[in-house]
Design a protein around this motif. Structure first.
Motif, PDB file in Angstrom:
ATOM      1  N   LYS A 133       0.848  -1.197   0.000  1.00  0.00           N
ATOM      2  CA  LYS A 133       0.000   0.000   0.000  1.00  0.00           C
ATOM      3  C   LYS A 133       0.872   1.231   0.000  1.00  0.00           C
ATOM      4  O   LYS A 133       1.719   1.417   0.869  1.00  0.00           O
ATOM      5  CB  LYS A 133      -0.890  -0.032   1.253  1.00  0.00           C
ATOM      6  CG  LYS A 133      -1.785   1.137   1.410  1.00  0.00           C
ATOM      7  CD  LYS A 133      -2.936   1.068   0.453  1.00  0.00           C
ATOM      8  CE  LYS A 133      -3.896   2.194   0.765  1.00  0.00           C
ATOM      9  NZ  LYS A 133      -4.703   2.572  -0.334  1.00  0.00           N
ATOM     10  N   ARG A 134       0.727   2.080  -1.020  1.00  0.00           N
ATOM     11  CA  ARG A 134       1.510   3.297  -1.143  1.00  0.00           C
ATOM     12  C   ARG A 134       0.574   4.487  -1.285  1.00  0.00           C
ATOM     13  O   ARG A 134      -0.567   4.345  -1.702  1.00  0.00           O
ATOM     14  CB  ARG A 134       2.395   3.238  -2.390  1.00  0.00           C
ATOM     15  CG  ARG A 134       3.453   2.167  -2.319  1.00  0.00           C
ATOM     16  CD  ARG A 134       4.364   2.277  -3.500  1.00  0.00           C
ATOM     17  NE  ARG A 134       5.367   1.208  -3.454  1.00  0.00           N
ATOM     18  CZ  ARG A 134       5.963   0.708  -4.492  1.00  0.00           C
ATOM     19  NH1 ARG A 134       5.667   1.150  -5.694  1.00  0.00           N
ATOM     20  NH2 ARG A 134       6.856  -0.246  -4.364  1.00  0.00           N
ATOM     21  N   ASP A 135       1.117   5.629  -0.946  1.00  0.00           N
ATOM     22  CA  ASP A 135       0.360   6.862  -1.150  1.00  0.00           C
ATOM     23  C   ASP A 135       0.256   7.145  -2.639  1.00  0.00           C
ATOM     24  O   ASP A 135       1.154   6.832  -3.415  1.00  0.00           O
ATOM     25  CB  ASP A 135       1.039   8.044  -0.438  1.00  0.00           C
ATOM     26  CG  ASP A 135       0.999   7.877   1.078  1.00  0.00           C
ATOM     27  OD1 ASP A 135      -0.011   7.336   1.556  1.00  0.00           O
ATOM     28  OD2 ASP A 135       1.988   8.260   1.726  1.00  0.00           O
ATOM     29  N   LEU A 136      -0.847   7.764  -3.042  1.00  0.00           N
ATOM     30  CA  LEU A 136      -1.065   8.043  -4.447  1.00  0.00           C
ATOM     31  C   LEU A 136      -0.229   9.220  -4.941  1.00  0.00           C
ATOM     32  O   LEU A 136       0.062   9.305  -6.130  1.00  0.00           O
ATOM     33  CB  LEU A 136      -2.544   8.318  -4.709  1.00  0.00           C
ATOM     34  CG  LEU A 136      -3.480   7.109  -4.443  1.00  0.00           C
ATOM     35  CD1 LEU A 136      -4.922   7.523  -4.655  1.00  0.00           C
ATOM     36  CD2 LEU A 136      -3.114   5.959  -5.356  1.00  0.00           C
ATOM     37  N   THR A 137       0.204  10.129  -4.058  1.00  0.00           N
ATOM     38  CA  THR A 137       0.973  11.302  -4.478  1.00  0.00           C
ATOM     39  C   THR A 137       2.285  11.361  -3.714  1.00  0.00           C
ATOM     40  O   THR A 137       2.448  10.770  -2.641  1.00  0.00           O
ATOM     41  CB  THR A 137       0.188  12.603  -4.200  1.00  0.00           C
ATOM     42  OG1 THR A 137      -0.051  12.706  -2.805  1.00  0.00           O
ATOM     43  CG2 THR A 137      -1.131  12.620  -4.953  1.00  0.00           C
ATOM     44  N   VAL A 138       3.234  12.138  -4.270  1.00  0.00           N
ATOM     45  CA  VAL A 138       4.525  12.304  -3.642  1.00  0.00           C
ATOM     46  C   VAL A 138       4.393  13.141  -2.366  1.00  0.00           C
ATOM     47  O   VAL A 138       5.040  12.855  -1.344  1.00  0.00           O
ATOM     48  CB  VAL A 138       5.521  12.957  -4.633  1.00  0.00           C
ATOM     49  CG1 VAL A 138       6.846  13.250  -3.957  1.00  0.00           C
ATOM     50  CG2 VAL A 138       5.724  12.072  -5.843  1.00  0.00           C
ATOM     51  N   THR A 139       3.537  14.155  -2.403  1.00  0.00           N
ATOM     52  CA  THR A 139       3.362  14.998  -1.217  1.00  0.00           C
ATOM     53  C   THR A 139       2.769  14.221  -0.065  1.00  0.00           C
ATOM     54  O   THR A 139       3.129  14.425   1.095  1.00  0.00           O
ATOM     55  CB  THR A 139       2.483  16.214  -1.549  1.00  0.00           C
ATOM     56  OG1 THR A 139       1.245  15.764  -2.070  1.00  0.00           O
ATOM     57  CG2 THR A 139       3.163  17.155  -2.520  1.00  0.00           C
ATOM     58  N   GLY A 140       1.868  13.306  -0.358  1.00  0.00           N
ATOM     59  CA  GLY A 140       1.281  12.460   0.699  1.00  0.00           C
ATOM     60  C   GLY A 140       2.355  11.562   1.303  1.00  0.00           C
ATOM     61  O   GLY A 140       2.367  11.327   2.521  1.00  0.00           O
TER      62      GLY A 140
END
Length: 146
Positions: A133-140
């Motif tokens: 499970k990864r964040d969808l955005t780099v900022t997240g």
């Protein structure tokens, strides 16, 4: 090399004691240009073998077959009798095979699954796509890690 020359060489070898009864045949090797088939035929009584090249257009065939009279006879008469004995060198039988030769039938199925059988070991299935499970955005991602 003529037949007389080959005969003389073989007789000199036997007279000198280089060949005796029971020994393997004498091997005579010839280059192209000699009629080795004719020499082998003419000197068939000598204990030797000839090795040489023959022309590629040389026709090697058996003697002309016997002519059989026509199977049809005049009305009211039997056709002429045919000699059905096998030629010398053949072991009995008429010489005619009942069916043309074909490839041998396999006793076991070849590679792969035989038709009609079930698949006993299905291939493993893997889920394609992300495995964690990864964040969808780099900022997240940066916000979570600090």
């Amino acid at each position: 090399m003529t037949a007389d020359q080959v005969r003389a060489v073989v007789s000199r070898l036997t007279a000198a004691g280089h060949w005796h009864d029971g020994d393997p045949n004498i091997l005579i090797v010839m280059d192209a240009g000699y009629d080795v088939t004719r020499l082998a035929f003419v000197l068939a009584d000598l204990p030797f073998e000839v090795l040489g090249r023959i022309r590629s257009d040389r026709v090697l065939r058996l003697p002309k077959p016997r002519h059989w009279p026509a199977a049809c006879a005049a009305p009211g008469r039997n056709p002429p009798r045919r000699d059905d004995s096998p030629p010398p060198g053949f072991a009995g039988g008429s010489g005619a095979s009942p069916l043309p030769a074909g490839a041998p039938k396999p006793i076991k199925p070849g590679p792969g699954r035989p038709p009609g059988s079930t698949n006993r070991s299905p291939a493993p299935r893997y889920d394609v796509g992300k495995t964690i499970k990864r964040d969808l955005t780099v900022t997240g991602h940066q916000h979570r890690t600090g």
